[in-house]
Structure formats: structure tokens, C-alpha cells
Design an enzyme around this catalytic site. Sequence first.
Site, PDB file in Angstrom:
ATOM      1  CG  HIS A  70      -1.733  -1.210   1.432  1.00 18.75           C
ATOM      2  ND1 HIS A  70      -1.276  -2.257   2.206  1.00 18.75           N
ATOM      3  CD2 HIS A  70      -2.939  -1.591   0.948  1.00 18.75           C
ATOM      4  CE1 HIS A  70      -2.186  -3.233   2.208  1.00 18.75           C
ATOM      5  NE2 HIS A  70      -3.203  -2.859   1.441  1.00 18.75           N
TER       6      HIS A  70
ATOM      7  CG  ASP B 192      31.814 -35.370  11.803  1.00 18.81           C
ATOM      8  OD1 ASP B 192      32.888 -35.961  11.630  1.00 18.81           O
ATOM      9  OD2 ASP B 192      30.710 -35.863  11.525  1.00 18.81           O
TER      10      ASP B 192
ATOM     11  CG  HIS C   9      32.419 -35.725   7.794  1.00 17.11           C
ATOM     12  ND1 HIS C   9      32.960 -34.669   8.490  1.00 17.11           N
ATOM     13  CD2 HIS C   9      32.243 -35.263   6.530  1.00 17.11           C
ATOM     14  CE1 HIS C   9      33.080 -33.630   7.697  1.00 17.11           C
ATOM     15  NE2 HIS C   9      32.656 -33.951   6.504  1.00 17.11           N
TER      16      HIS C   9
ATOM     17  CG  HIS D  31      34.626 -35.183   2.342  1.00 23.71           C
ATOM     18  ND1 HIS D  31      33.489 -34.845   1.651  1.00 23.71           N
ATOM     19  CD2 HIS D  31      34.546 -34.508   3.514  1.00 23.71           C
ATOM     20  CE1 HIS D  31      32.756 -34.001   2.378  1.00 23.71           C
ATOM     21  NE2 HIS D  31      33.382 -33.796   3.513  1.00 23.71           N
TER      22      HIS D  31
ATOM     23  CG  ASP E 180      30.073 -32.327   3.940  1.00 21.36           C
ATOM     24  OD1 ASP E 180      30.509 -33.375   4.447  1.00 21.36           O
ATOM     25  OD2 ASP E 180      30.804 -31.361   3.655  1.00 21.36           O
TER      26      ASP E 180
HETATM   27  S1  FES Z   1       1.691  -0.568   3.243  1.00 20.76           S
HETATM   28 FE1  FES Z   1       0.189  -2.055   3.592  1.00 20.76          FE
HETATM   29  S2  FES Z   1       1.385  -3.829   4.032  1.00 20.76           S
HETATM   30 FE2  FES Z   1       2.828  -2.270   3.783  1.00 20.76          FE
HETATM   31 FE   LIG Z   2      32.516 -32.542   4.966  1.00 19.39          FE
END
Ligand code: FES
Ligand SMILES: [Fe+2]
Length: 452
Positions: A107, A209, A212, A217, A370
Site C-alpha cells: 500500500h 566432525d 566424517h 570425502h 555432506d
Molecule cells: S503498506 Fe500495507 S502492508 Fe505495507
Molecule cells: Fe565434509
Amino acid sequence: MTTTKLNVDALVDAGNGRVTSAIYTDPAIYELEMERIFGRCWLFLAHESQIPKAGDFFNTYMGEDPIVVVRQKDGSIKAFLNQCRHRSMRVSHADSGNTRAFTCPYHGWSYGVDGALIEVPLEPRAYPQGLCKEKWGLLEVTRVETYKGLVFGNWDATAPDLRTYMGDIAWYLDGVLDRREGGTEIIGGVQKWVIDCNWKFPAEQFASDQYHALFSHASAVEVLGAKSGDANKALGSGQTARPVWETAKDAVQYGEDGHGSGFFFTEKPDANVWVDGEVSQYFRDTYSEAEARLGKVRALRLAGHNNMFPTLSWLNGTATLRVWHPRGPHQVEVWAFCIADKNAPDDVKAAFERSATRAFGPAGFLEQDDSENWAEVQKVLRGHRAKKTRLCLEMGLHGERVREDGVPGITNYIFSETAARGMYRRWADLLMSESWEEVNERTSAYKQEVLK
Ligand code: FES
Ligand SMILES: [Fe+2]
């Protein structure tokens, strides 16, 4: 609250190295995390280099709350909930940019970069009774503090200051932020992707970790190792293609206050095997400056993992810094930044970005290993029985000690789960405590127990 309190305590038994799987799946626990962890801890927002000029902004999250971080006219930094006070629309939609005002697309309410509501369309006709605009500014994040270029926010006025909250993880983080005069900056944009897993899996892995890597890897390491001739050519002369865990003499894991880190002691300023030759050469060229600023141990530390509780992770030498934004109990949104020394030459910065993306971008050859693990684990935890199962966090139990060589904090051998146990203890302490005083009492009691 009492029921959840009891549940949380029963789900984490750090002293004996056990957690129950429900901590990764329970929606009620997730809601409590949003309030008591993401609503009270220091969370990474941005790097100062991303918003150098007045009016520069960067959009991020604290937990699931959208946050806009803005450089003010006086040079300070503020952060606001990115939520129009009229009907809740985001007032800032671009990832980042420069603006004199945030105008809501719904708005048309308009807010200054200081968060004040400055313009309301048709104000005299729509609000003939009058509208007190002073009351309807954007909600400001209670506290914003910086540490060597990193900007953090916290909703909780009673939380310890950022530096106190960081504790010894600051020493580990300095190894990235403080290598050279001029500090660091973010190179390029932010890579963002979603993984179907709870945020604690990646946070825990980066905290605790190293284990792992040898298995998960293995294929990536094998490719680099087996073709070491080719790899050396591709990676630059002098680069060894053997992983650091094969060559290092000793190694350490740090875990305290929920934070965690791990690294190997090395003798040469060798970068990770997956970075470009320009990056490796740059680390060799700048070693003496880094050593003068940080000392030998941290200047040589060009590999290793880290997590600052709850969700800021980084890898030394690889230039990846990332945040794990929670998205419900079963999902996490990764935001990966490439961080490098501000005074590095441009071609080196480009090489850092290339290297980080190749290894740890969304399709990175290490990242995929990962994320595949985490997503598979989360799938298992959809099972009714699986959620109730206790998981083993006993690695290195009772091996904790305080070192005498200047490496700070509660430590253990790198292949341990000291940092994971500390992370879940801190996590539970936060969920169960009404105040920071109580959190700190619980944390000190746990430290004493661990070191006795
Ligand atoms: S002006 Fe209405 S939601 Fe931001
Ligand atoms: Fe990793």
C-alpha cells in the site's frame, strides 16, 4: 513449558555422550529454539564490506525472521525486522542495494533508512482521525555489534555482549579475519540453497566432525591423491595432494559454550588440496605477515572446521563462511559467502571464489558429500521408531583437557565429539533457562563436570 523443559533435559545427556533423535524433528522443540536460541543468541547478519556507504542495505534472516541490515548516515549500522507495520509485507525485496527509503509494495508506506515511518499514501483522507507515525516505525533489532568486520544482531537486551558471548571461538575466528592488515571482505555474491535437514546437523558437523572427512570425502580425496601429478600441475607447484590428516603431527578439537573448532598442527603454510594454485601461492607469500599477527599455530592453520553457536560456520583456507538459516525442523537454507583478505590481489580473490565454489558451492564436490549425508539422516528420522532412538556421541568421552600451548578453551584430540557434546549441552541449557544468568550457571557447571 514444564513438559518441554523435562523433555529437553531427557533428550540430551552430554555427560554420557547421548542425544535422542527427536531433537532434530519435534515441531514443539523447533518453536522453542526460535524463541530461546534464535531470539537470544548473537546471529551473524552481514559483513561490513557488503554495506560500505550510507543507505547500503543487505537482506538476511535471524532464524525465520527477515531482517534488513542498513548503513546509517552517521556510519553506524542498524538492523530491522523486514516487516511492514501495516499488513506485514516485506518493505525491502532486493537481496542488497542502496536506498534512501524502503517503500512497501503493498500500500506504499515508506520508511527511512533509520526505520522511521515517513510517508503514508493518502494520509489525510485515509486516516482522518490522525495516524501517529512515530509509533509505527520498523521494529529495530535490539542490539547490533561488530567483530572485525562481521556484523551480528541479537534480540535480547539481557544477553552478554558479543565479545563475551564469543569466548574462545574469537581466537579461532581471528585465524581468518586477522591474517593481514586491512582485514577481510566478501567476494562476489551469496550462494543460497536449501537442504532437507535440521539446522543442527550442519552446525554440529562444522563444530565437531573431522571424523566424517576420511570416509565421506574418501572419493574426492582419492581423485586428488591418485592423480597427484596432474593435481599438482592443476593446483600449482609445491602443492601436495595428500590430505592434511595424513601429514599432520598432532591435532586438536575445541568445544566450549556451544562453539566448536578442529584443526591439525602443520609445519608448512600449505593450503587445502582443493584450492587453486594462486591461493596456495598467496598463503605462502603472506605467511610471514600472518605469523607476525597471529603466531605460528594459527598462521599455519589453513585447514580445519569451525562453528560459532548457533549457526555461523567457516573453513580455514577455503574462504567459505556460511550461515545455516533454519526452515522448520526438516529444512535448512544455506547462505555461503566467500571471505578473503581485503588486500589480496584481484586475481587471488577470483581464485578464492573459484576454489570455494568448486569445493563448497551448492554443487561443490565436497559439499555434495555432506549435504547428501544430512538429507539421508533426516529421512531416517521421519520414522516413528527412529525419532525415539538414542544416538552415540561418546567419541573421546572424558578426554577433555585445557592445553598449555596457548590453544585456548576446552579441548580434546580432533577425532572426538567434545564440541558436539558441548553444543547440545549449551542448546539444552538455553532451551531450559528463563534467563541468561541461568544459562551461564548451567554452562559453568557443565564445564566443571567435563574437566574434572
Ligand atoms: S503498506 Fe500495507 S502492508 Fe505495507
Ligand atoms: Fe565434509
